[in-house]
Design an enzyme around this catalytic site. Sequence first.
Site, mmCIF file in Angstrom:
data_model
loop_
_atom_site.group_PDB
_atom_site.id
_atom_site.type_symbol
_atom_site.label_atom_id
_atom_site.label_comp_id
_atom_site.label_asym_id
_atom_site.label_seq_id
_atom_site.Cartn_x
_atom_site.Cartn_y
_atom_site.Cartn_z
ATOM 1 N N HIS A 26 0.871 -24.541 0.524
ATOM 2 C CA HIS A 26 2.716 -24.590 -0.211
ATOM 3 C C HIS A 26 2.464 -22.881 0.172
ATOM 4 O O HIS A 26 4.035 -22.607 -0.158
ATOM 5 C CB HIS A 26 2.146 -24.742 -1.407
ATOM 6 N N ASP B 140 -3.847 -29.210 -0.176
ATOM 7 C CA ASP B 140 -3.317 -28.099 -0.596
ATOM 8 C C ASP B 140 -3.358 -26.598 0.764
ATOM 9 O O ASP B 140 -4.855 -26.111 -0.255
ATOM 10 C CB ASP B 140 -2.785 -27.846 -1.533
ATOM 11 N N GLY C 291 2.429 -15.290 -7.435
ATOM 12 C CA GLY C 291 2.026 -14.920 -6.751
ATOM 13 C C GLY C 291 0.277 -14.887 -6.346
ATOM 14 O O GLY C 291 -0.481 -14.332 -5.371
ATOM 15 N N SER D 68 -1.318 -17.535 -6.024
ATOM 16 C CA SER D 68 -1.433 -18.879 -4.891
ATOM 17 C C SER D 68 -1.780 -18.355 -3.579
ATOM 18 O O SER D 68 -1.791 -17.110 -3.422
ATOM 19 C CB SER D 68 0.434 -19.805 -4.547
ATOM 20 N N SER E 112 -4.138 -22.981 -5.609
ATOM 21 C CA SER E 112 -3.397 -23.798 -5.814
ATOM 22 C C SER E 112 -2.269 -24.309 -6.443
ATOM 23 O O SER E 112 -0.712 -23.780 -5.768
ATOM 24 C CB SER E 112 -3.900 -25.716 -5.600
#
Length: 457
Positions: free
Chosen positions: A240, A268, A347, A349, A364
């Site tokens: 993502h 993801d 941030g 991720s 994720s």
Amino acid sequence: MLRRHIRARAAGAAVVATAALLVAGLSGSASAGPAAATTSAAQTLRTDAAPSALLRAMERDLGLDRRQAERRLANEAEAGATAGRLGAALGGDFAGAWVRGAESGTLTVATTDAGDVPLIEARGARAAVVRHSLAELDAAKARLDRAAGRHAGADVPVWYVDVPSNSVVVRAVRPAAARAFLAAAGVERALARVERTAERPRPLYDLRGGEAYYINNSGRCSIGFPVTKGTQHGYATAGHCGRAGASTTGHNRVAQGTFQGSVFPGRDMAWVAANSQWTTTPYVKGAGGQNVQVTGSTQAPVGASVCRSGSTTGWHCGTVQQHNTSVTYPEGTITGVTRTSVCAEPGDSGGSYISGSQAQGVTSGGSGNCSSGGTTYFQPINPLLQNYGLTLRTTTGPENPEDPEDPGEPGGTWAAGTVYQPGDTVTYGGAGYRCLQGHQAQPGWEPPNAPALWQRV
């Protein structure tokens, strides 16, 4: 989903005894070959090399002292190997395994056949006789996954196989929505448990694991794990965070690379190929910027400790709650992620999850934050490596992909760089072996040398 968007530029004694028994009693078996007598799972996975930064984070977040943290990592390595062996021995009766206790000193293995109890206990584990096998629960969850696009909305954000309760848990804002989802998927209520939740997970938007990178100069995520593909250097991260073709700059705002592949939703996962200015390292960024080494990608069991590195909140630790979880974000449903008690914020991720020195996955999404606590989900690293044909950069692997080490294997189907799942079979040196724990093979982990990962058949 917490991608950071940039605006302007500011954007006790009994437990100890049990743990000692676990380390002594679960490290191998006579059937595993000669190496089993001398090489424990903890030695194979190098738990003794856990860096101080990781141990300190475990102490802080799991309420341990240093010796407890060290023993916990060793116990979790041994428990994973023992669970793998018992899973292979029990076959269709196997109903999952998990660890418990401050030091993960108790391994429980579930079975649908009471006749298996002596075998389980002979391995030093506790036995739980349950109604449903793991295969049955996984099949029920797969039916939910197939029905998710039409019947699981925002009111049913999470579902997973929960081995301690021997059920498929569906967490819902409205229980009636969960019941309708189960009915639409054709899952028997006897297999499922509905839990009410207020969480609304979202991806954690905003070359060392945990470092910041920027996407098309408009958002920030975190590097998961440095990888190579042939001679190409790069890193794994969350799908993502960017689509194929998106450009990235590093934490220092220097041009860095380009997204080569990205899957989201559904899974993801993504990877970025770096330009010649960037070189992979076998490290994750730990507390105070210290290097935390990565030596492999063996999957940790349910209940095991796991720590996360991200560019917003740094190091935080917790435990693995469930594998094979599905979660619905506003953008769609993600399947096959792992649910944890580790916190995260926008941030983080794409950032690294690591258990001891074993890479687990990339951040994720989740709910909550690192002030009040939260729940997070990570995309497991092994499927990501397999999907894109990547090789995890480790301290035990070759220094440069241009100069790979030759393990000198004496022939067979086993191959370094291949991702193996429990139950996979290979040949090596004229003998057959069955995989016990999911991992990416690497030099030094040849089947005869890694009884924690392979069982001779």
